[in-house]
Every structure is written in C-alpha cells, then in structure tokens.
Design an enzyme around this catalytic site. Structure first.
Site, PDB file in Angstrom:
ATOM      1  N   LYS A  12       0.821  -1.217   0.000  1.00  0.00           N
ATOM      2  CA  LYS A  12       0.000   0.000   0.000  1.00  0.00           C
ATOM      3  C   LYS A  12       0.847   1.256   0.000  1.00  0.00           C
ATOM      4  CE  LYS A  12      -4.096  -2.011   2.199  1.00  0.00           C
ATOM      5  NZ  LYS A  12      -5.011  -1.971   3.382  1.00  0.00           N
ATOM      6  N   THR A  86       9.351  -0.651   9.977  1.00  0.00           N
ATOM      7  CA  THR A  86       9.441  -0.625  11.443  1.00  0.00           C
ATOM      8  C   THR A  86       9.625  -2.039  11.966  1.00  0.00           C
ATOM      9  OG1 THR A  86       7.029  -0.806  11.704  1.00  0.00           O
ATOM     10  CG2 THR A  86       7.967   1.414  11.613  1.00  0.00           C
ATOM     11  N   HIS A 140      -3.270   1.938  16.234  1.00  0.00           N
ATOM     12  CA  HIS A 140      -3.043   1.589  14.826  1.00  0.00           C
ATOM     13  C   HIS A 140      -4.041   0.516  14.375  1.00  0.00           C
ATOM     14  CE1 HIS A 140       0.871   3.578  15.508  1.00  0.00           C
ATOM     15  NE2 HIS A 140       0.835   3.800  14.210  1.00  0.00           N
ATOM     16  N   LYS A 144      -1.153  -4.143  11.976  1.00  0.00           N
ATOM     17  CA  LYS A 144       0.196  -3.718  12.370  1.00  0.00           C
ATOM     18  C   LYS A 144       0.799  -4.774  13.283  1.00  0.00           C
ATOM     19  CE  LYS A 144       2.844   0.157  14.274  1.00  0.00           C
ATOM     20  NZ  LYS A 144       3.786   0.165  13.137  1.00  0.00           N
TER      21      LYS A 144
END
Length: 249
Positions: A12, A86, A140, A144
């Site tokens: 994305k 991350t 979030h 995630k």
C-alpha cells in the site's frame, strides 16, 4: 532527474509513492523490489540481486526481513537508503549503524512532518512540566505487527531526553501494579483501519496537558519519505533523520 528504487513497491505504501511521484519533476521511480512482482511498469524484481537499473536512492517501505540483502546491495552500489519499515531487532539496528559508516542512511520512526513537530513539542513540555506523570497511547490498524509503534518509542525517547534518560519504560500494565513510579507508560491499541494516532499525556496535580497527532491517510508518511529521499541524494555517509531536514527549513 533523481532515480528511485522502491522496496516494497507493490504494498500500500509503495503504491502511494508511485502515485505521488507520477509526473514529479525531480524524482522518477525506475524500478522496485517486491516478493510480488506482478507489475508491468516500472520493472519489479524479487530480489536486489536481480536489479539491472542504476539508481540514486532506495526508499524502503517493506519489512525488516529484507534489510540484510538491501544494505549489502546498497553498499556495493554506493546507494543511499531511506528506511521506512518498522520493527527492526537490536541486531538489525546495529547493522544499520554499521552500514551508515559507508553509505548515507536515513531512518526515523515516523515520516509525518506533524509527528516530528510533536516530538519537539513533547520534549519542550517534559522540560517544563516537572513532577508530571507521563503516559503515551498509540493506536493503529489491526494488521500492524509491532507494538509499541516506532513512533511511540520515538516520542518516549524525546520525553526521556529531558530527564537524561532516567525514566524507565513500562509497556502496558496488568494485574495489581501498585503505586505509580517514575516510569513513562506506553500503551498500544490495535483495531480496525486506524491509520495512526499518538497521544502524550502529562498528568499533574489537578491539571492534565495532552499533546496528540492523528494521521487520516497513509499518504502523509509517503510525502515525508519522498522528501527525505530527495534530500538524501548526494549526502555523505552517515545516519540521518527528520531533525536534519528540519534544521534546513
């Protein structure tokens, strides 16, 4: 025209980057690396070893699993890297520091300009609001994988800088925890399609100050990452973050 390789181009965020750079006068996406290679333009390769194009910078929105091969290729080609993934392990963070000795590496917990302003504001607040309890809440989407978020940790580090790193982090609470101590509480919420919300609470005697940021679209991260990639081209080896860009504003 600066030539960009996007790692994770079919995700994305990768597609956001492609869309935002369509027709850009300074930077062109010339290829990508992604396990899913189903794209006609630009060329997408399954690994860095297959890349044929010459590039000026890599922008990585993939996952930590590709880091080793990515840094190896970048060092061989002398190409700077913007790391926007991350969840890196301590060992991988050491690899990033080592790579920065020979190439330019840009890494930050969040590419939003608003978040990076928030980082500065919470540091100022921590220096001003002595003896306040400090809690960080991050929210979030339900896909995630890492918690707490890199941004929450970035905010915690900025707060803790005001205390010379003297406050321990408590990630969530469970059971009978007793009287609150000197810690910075960090709490993660996961649900639905929340893009990203971060809140830093300073709770004192009879008053509460809350500093917060809410991202309504992932494009805010893509915009900041593109800015970082353009800025990084031509920089000497070293490790950079959004503070380096802010200093030149």
């Amino acid at each position: 025209m600066k030539k960009l390789l996007i790692c994770g181009i079919n995700g994305k965020m990768g597609q956001n980057l492609v869309e935002l750079l369509d027709g850009d006068s300074e930077m062109q996406v010339v290829c990508g690396v992604d396990l899913a290679t189903n794209a006609a333009l630009p060329p997408v390769y399954a690994s860095f070893n297959d890349v044929k194009e010459e590039v000026d910078v890599i922008l990585d929105f993939s996952s930590p699993s590709v880091l080793g091969a990515e840094l190896k290729w970048a060092k061989e080609k002398n190409v700077p890297v913007v790391l926007a993934a991350t969840g890196y392990s301590d060992e991988q963070l050491k690899q990033i520091d080592e790579a920065a000795k020979s190439i330019a590496v840009f890494k930050t917990g969040n590419f939003s300009l608003g978040i990076n302003l928030l980082v500065k504001l919470v540091n100022k607040a921590a220096k001003t609001l002595e003896n306040f309890d400090i809690e960080i809440i991050e929210k979030h989407h339900n896909k995630k994988v890492d918690a707490p978020s890199g941004t929450a940790l970035m905010l915690a580090e900025s707060v803790n800088e005001a205390y010379d790193g003297g406050k321990p982090y408590l990630k969530g609470r469970d059971g009978i925890v007793g009287k609150r101590g000197n810690e910075i509480g960090i709490h993660a919420v996961r649900g639905g399609t929340i893009v990203g919300e971060h809140e830093v609470i300073f709770a004192g005697e009879d008053e509460i100050i809350t500093l917060s940021h809410s991202a309504r679209s992932k494009k805010v991260f893509a915009v900041g990452a593109i800015r970082a990639a353009k800025w990084l081209v031509g920089k000497p080896c070293g490790k950079y973050d959004m503070n380096d860009i802010f200093e030149n504003l």
